[in-house]
Design a protein around this motif. Structure first.
Motif, PDB file in Angstrom:
ATOM      1  N   ALA A   1       0.830  -1.209   0.000  1.00  0.00           N
ATOM      2  CA  ALA A   1       0.000   0.000   0.000  1.00  0.00           C
ATOM      3  C   ALA A   1       0.867   1.263   0.000  1.00  0.00           C
ATOM      4  O   ALA A   1       1.735   1.416   0.841  1.00  0.00           O
ATOM      5  CB  ALA A   1      -0.905   0.007   1.225  1.00  0.00           C
ATOM      6  N   ARG A   2       0.603   2.163  -0.958  1.00  0.00           N
ATOM      7  CA  ARG A   2       1.431   3.352  -1.088  1.00  0.00           C
ATOM      8  C   ARG A   2       1.333   4.246   0.150  1.00  0.00           C
ATOM      9  O   ARG A   2       2.350   4.745   0.629  1.00  0.00           O
ATOM     10  CB  ARG A   2       1.031   4.145  -2.337  1.00  0.00           C
ATOM     11  N   ASP A   3       0.116   4.428   0.672  1.00  0.00           N
ATOM     12  CA  ASP A   3      -0.047   5.351   1.810  1.00  0.00           C
ATOM     13  C   ASP A   3       0.787   4.913   3.005  1.00  0.00           C
ATOM     14  O   ASP A   3       1.407   5.718   3.682  1.00  0.00           O
ATOM     15  CB  ASP A   3      -1.531   5.490   2.196  1.00  0.00           C
ATOM     16  N   TYR A   4       0.860   3.577   3.248  1.00  0.00           N
ATOM     17  CA  TYR A   4       1.620   3.089   4.394  1.00  0.00           C
ATOM     18  C   TYR A   4       3.114   3.206   4.143  1.00  0.00           C
ATOM     19  O   TYR A   4       3.870   3.702   4.979  1.00  0.00           O
ATOM     20  CB  TYR A   4       1.248   1.629   4.705  1.00  0.00           C
ATOM     21  N   TRP A   5       3.570   2.772   3.003  1.00  0.00           N
ATOM     22  CA  TRP A   5       5.016   2.639   2.757  1.00  0.00           C
ATOM     23  C   TRP A   5       5.690   3.934   2.326  1.00  0.00           C
ATOM     24  O   TRP A   5       6.908   3.946   2.097  1.00  0.00           O
ATOM     25  CB  TRP A   5       5.288   1.528   1.748  1.00  0.00           C
TER      26      TRP A   5
ATOM     27  N   ARG B   1       9.949   4.504   3.132  1.00  0.00           N
ATOM     28  CA  ARG B   1      10.170   4.787   1.710  1.00  0.00           C
ATOM     29  C   ARG B   1      11.429   4.093   1.216  1.00  0.00           C
ATOM     30  O   ARG B   1      11.452   3.496   0.151  1.00  0.00           O
ATOM     31  CB  ARG B   1      10.292   6.308   1.486  1.00  0.00           C
ATOM     32  N   TRP B   2      12.478   4.181   2.065  1.00  0.00           N
ATOM     33  CA  TRP B   2      13.754   3.562   1.674  1.00  0.00           C
ATOM     34  C   TRP B   2      13.608   2.040   1.564  1.00  0.00           C
ATOM     35  O   TRP B   2      14.040   1.428   0.590  1.00  0.00           O
ATOM     36  CB  TRP B   2      14.822   3.931   2.716  1.00  0.00           C
ATOM     37  N   LEU B   3      12.956   1.447   2.580  1.00  0.00           N
ATOM     38  CA  LEU B   3      12.756  -0.007   2.556  1.00  0.00           C
ATOM     39  C   LEU B   3      11.952  -0.421   1.323  1.00  0.00           C
ATOM     40  O   LEU B   3      12.324  -1.347   0.602  1.00  0.00           O
ATOM     41  CB  LEU B   3      12.026  -0.463   3.823  1.00  0.00           C
ATOM     42  N   ALA B   4      10.863   0.306   1.066  1.00  0.00           N
ATOM     43  CA  ALA B   4       9.966  -0.075  -0.024  1.00  0.00           C
ATOM     44  C   ALA B   4      10.648   0.091  -1.377  1.00  0.00           C
ATOM     45  O   ALA B   4      10.549  -0.778  -2.244  1.00  0.00           O
ATOM     46  CB  ALA B   4       8.684   0.752   0.045  1.00  0.00           C
ATOM     47  N   ASN B   5      11.368   1.208  -1.539  1.00  0.00           N
ATOM     48  CA  ASN B   5      11.929   1.494  -2.865  1.00  0.00           C
ATOM     49  C   ASN B   5      13.274   0.832  -3.101  1.00  0.00           C
ATOM     50  O   ASN B   5      13.503   0.255  -4.155  1.00  0.00           O
ATOM     51  CB  ASN B   5      12.077   3.015  -3.060  1.00  0.00           C
ATOM     52  N   GLU B   6      14.155   0.928  -2.116  1.00  0.00           N
ATOM     53  CA  GLU B   6      15.532   0.480  -2.341  1.00  0.00           C
ATOM     54  C   GLU B   6      15.749  -0.977  -1.966  1.00  0.00           C
ATOM     55  O   GLU B   6      16.595  -1.636  -2.547  1.00  0.00           O
ATOM     56  CB  GLU B   6      16.509   1.353  -1.527  1.00  0.00           C
ATOM     57  N   VAL B   7      15.036  -1.478  -0.959  1.00  0.00           N
ATOM     58  CA  VAL B   7      15.306  -2.830  -0.489  1.00  0.00           C
ATOM     59  C   VAL B   7      14.339  -3.856  -1.087  1.00  0.00           C
ATOM     60  O   VAL B   7      14.734  -4.746  -1.827  1.00  0.00           O
ATOM     61  CB  VAL B   7      15.271  -2.902   1.054  1.00  0.00           C
ATOM     62  N   PHE B   8      13.055  -3.688  -0.769  1.00  0.00           N
ATOM     63  CA  PHE B   8      12.081  -4.673  -1.251  1.00  0.00           C
ATOM     64  C   PHE B   8      11.713  -4.448  -2.716  1.00  0.00           C
ATOM     65  O   PHE B   8      11.161  -5.315  -3.348  1.00  0.00           O
ATOM     66  CB  PHE B   8      10.791  -4.616  -0.419  1.00  0.00           C
ATOM     67  N   ARG B   9      12.003  -3.272  -3.251  1.00  0.00           N
ATOM     68  CA  ARG B   9      11.526  -2.862  -4.579  1.00  0.00           C
ATOM     69  C   ARG B   9      10.024  -3.124  -4.676  1.00  0.00           C
ATOM     70  O   ARG B   9       9.539  -3.767  -5.619  1.00  0.00           O
ATOM     71  CB  ARG B   9      12.267  -3.600  -5.694  1.00  0.00           C
ATOM     72  N   ALA B  10       9.305  -2.654  -3.681  1.00  0.00           N
ATOM     73  CA  ALA B  10       7.865  -2.910  -3.631  1.00  0.00           C
ATOM     74  C   ALA B  10       7.160  -2.184  -4.770  1.00  0.00           C
ATOM     75  O   ALA B  10       7.576  -1.101  -5.189  1.00  0.00           O
ATOM     76  CB  ALA B  10       7.301  -2.449  -2.296  1.00  0.00           C
ATOM     77  N   LEU B  11       6.102  -2.816  -5.270  1.00  0.00           N
ATOM     78  CA  LEU B  11       5.225  -2.136  -6.215  1.00  0.00           C
ATOM     79  C   LEU B  11       4.151  -1.451  -5.379  1.00  0.00           C
ATOM     80  O   LEU B  11       3.282  -2.111  -4.811  1.00  0.00           O
ATOM     81  CB  LEU B  11       4.601  -3.156  -7.170  1.00  0.00           C
ATOM     82  N   LEU B  12       4.256  -0.134  -5.265  1.00  0.00           N
ATOM     83  CA  LEU B  12       3.332   0.594  -4.391  1.00  0.00           C
ATOM     84  C   LEU B  12       2.051   0.902  -5.140  1.00  0.00           C
ATOM     85  O   LEU B  12       2.074   1.449  -6.242  1.00  0.00           O
ATOM     86  CB  LEU B  12       3.994   1.870  -3.882  1.00  0.00           C
ATOM     87  N   ILE B  13       0.938   0.537  -4.512  1.00  0.00           N
ATOM     88  CA  ILE B  13      -0.343   0.747  -5.195  1.00  0.00           C
ATOM     89  C   ILE B  13      -1.270   1.601  -4.346  1.00  0.00           C
ATOM     90  O   ILE B  13      -1.140   1.691  -3.133  1.00  0.00           O
ATOM     91  CB  ILE B  13      -1.044  -0.596  -5.522  1.00  0.00           C
TER      92      ILE B  13
END
Lengths: 305, 199
Positions: B61-65, B72-84
């Motif tokens: 979830a974009r709002d949470y991450w 933001r760092w974890l989602a983008n740089e580490v997990f490479r999460a697809l934020l929706i």
């Protein structure tokens, strides 16, 4: 000499276990061998504890028993019905109360060590849980958390606390006492198991633990008491005192195993090891130690220091 | 850095995945799991072998991450999460389109089809996204995963995890059968996850 003898026995047991495991036929036989081999592995671990305890002057045994408590607590609490509202309490349990109890052993503050969990943790646990505002099954949750602390942390911490006793004429040799204690507890476990497997007929507590028999109980207690008496020269006790101590250790160990079986049965768990797949059962190995450690500690402290 | 985070997550949670229904594989997959804790995406991602982890992106979830710099760092740089987007879904911001985009780029996904975190052991009814993925990209394997006890380790709203025992169980991949309805498929997918709790 004590260590050398045990290491020799362990090497023998490991080799025999390895050969038996390779030749094992039926499923029941295989599981018996696997059980024996698990016990042998636990023994190796305990020998390592003893050597570390001797080399580090006690701090090594505090750290190792502290880690054992941590792992046992983890298994115990996973099995108990705590709720969302206990989350904060559990953090304290794992990261504050358990380390403090072992720190008290390390600094040899007996007065606080002996009442910290029964008094202060006892008062703190419900206080922290009540702040979450969840009253559902409150007494049950609080009581099981306190019980987990008493069994997994308070009782177990009495084993490394043996290192802190000042026994006249036995200075600097407490590592042997700790090793002696663990040896008798575990020998009693294994001997009861072996006697039960070989001669077991009459169940001693069929509703609690169907594997425990009168033959296993009597045979194990008697032989482990003999073993403990035969090792009197490694302790501050005389021959008869060592026999008496060993008898108490083995009886308390038996009761501990029985009580833990009742808890497992109540919670619908076979072994702590199978509670969550792929995790080893620390509680299965130390249930008898939990019950015998405080009694052995206090008997020794009262009569020999 | 990624390997370090993955290692730390595995070490601290003590979780080892049990591959019951399938083995780790490089083939393109959508891992779908029940969702009870913030840890879910991290532990599932961390439990995959490194080479597969590199090519697998959790959907989150974009709002949470994006709420703070660490997340933001974890989602983008580490997990490479697809934020929706969870709340205001528009045509341009359609999560399904982004997910199909990731699959078309040859990567795998981790999704939580309940659409939110729920504390109980049994998964809620699945939302439709999984069905659309199955229909639009039929060649992708759909792998059910059951996460046990993670809500007790780190419940919704808490910051520090309690080191209780948990487990990750990977089941047998499923596919959309011909003529299967959306409701029927989503029920079957949910059952594939829930049935793993007994194994």
């Amino acid at each position: 000499m004590l260590v050398g003898g045990v290491v020799a026995v362990l090497i023998l047991a490991s080799v025999i276990g390895w050969i038996l495991a390779r030749r094992a036929g039926s499923a029941e036989y295989r599981s018996t061998i696997a059980n024996l081999n698990a016990r042998t592995r636990a023994w190796w671990f305990m020998v390592a504890i003893f050597i570390l305890a001797m080399l580090s002057g006690g701090i090594g045994s505090v750290v190792l028993f502290g880690l054992t408590s941590f792992l046992a607590l983890r298994e115990f609490v996973t099995m108990t019905p705590t709720k969302r509202g206990d989350h904060g309490t559990l953090l304290w349990l794992f990261f504050v109360i358990t380390p403090i109890q072992y720190a008290l052993v390390a600094v040899n503050w007996y007065g606080l060590f002996s009442i910290f969990i029964p008094v202060y943790a006892f008062l703190f646990v419900p206080l922290r849980s009540v702040l979450s505002g969840d009253c559902e099954r409150f007494l049950e949750r609080t009581a099981t958390i306190q019980w987990a602390l008493m069994v997994c942390v308070y009782c177990v911490s009495h084993a490394p606390a043996l290192m802190t006793l000042r026994i006249p004429g036995f200075e600097g040799q407490n590592g042997k006492l700790l090793f002696y204690f663990v040896l008798v507890v575990q020998a009693s476990d294994v001997l009861q198991y072996i006697w039960g497997k070989m001669f077991g007929k009459h169940k001693i507590a069929p509703t609690v633990s169907p594997n425990k028999t009168w033959e296993g109980f009597v045979g194990g207690v008697v032989t482990a008491t003999f073993l403990g008496a035969a090792l009197w020269w490694a302790t501050p006790f005389t021959l008869w005192q060592a026999a008496g101590m060993s008898l108490v250790i083995t009886l308390m160990g038996f009761v501990g195993g029985l009580v833990m079986s009742a808890i497992k049965r109540d919670r619908g768990v076979k072994d702590y090891g199978t509670l969550i797949q792929g995790h080893g059962g620390v509680m299965d190995r130390i249930d008898s130690l939990c019950f015998s450690a405080p009694v052995f500690f206090h008997l020794t402290r009262y009569f020999f220091t | 850095m990624k390997s370090l985070v993955a290692y730390l997550v595995r070490l601290l949670s003590g979780l080892r995945p049990r591959w019951l229904g399938t083995d780790p594989s490089d083939c393109q997959r959508v891992y779908f799991a029940n969702h009870t804790s913030t840890l879910d995406a991290a532990v599932l991602w961390a439990s995959l072998p490194a080479s597969i982890r590199e090519r697998t992106r959790p959907v989150a979830a974009r709002d949470y991450w994006t709420a703070n710099a660490l997340r933001r760092w974890l989602a983008n740089e580490v997990f490479r999460a697809l934020l929706i987007e969870r709340r205001k879904v528009t045509y341009e911001d359609n999560p399904l389109r982004d997910m199909l985009g990731v699959l078309d780029a040859g990567e795998s996904l981790i999704i939580f089809p309940e659409g939110g975190r729920f504390p109980g052991p049994e998964p809620q009814t699945f939302k439709g996204g999984l069905f659309h993925l199955a229909k639009d990209r039929p060649q992708v394997e759909l792998v059910p995963v059951y996460l046990e006890n993670l809500n007790r380790i780190l419940p919704k709203g808490e910051v520090l995890p309690v080191p209780l025992l948990g487990s990750i169980t990977v089941g047998t991949p499923i596919r959309l059968e011909s003529g299967e309805t959306k409701v029927g498929f989503l029920d079957r997918a949910r059952e594939a996850v829930w049935s793993l709790h007994l194994k």
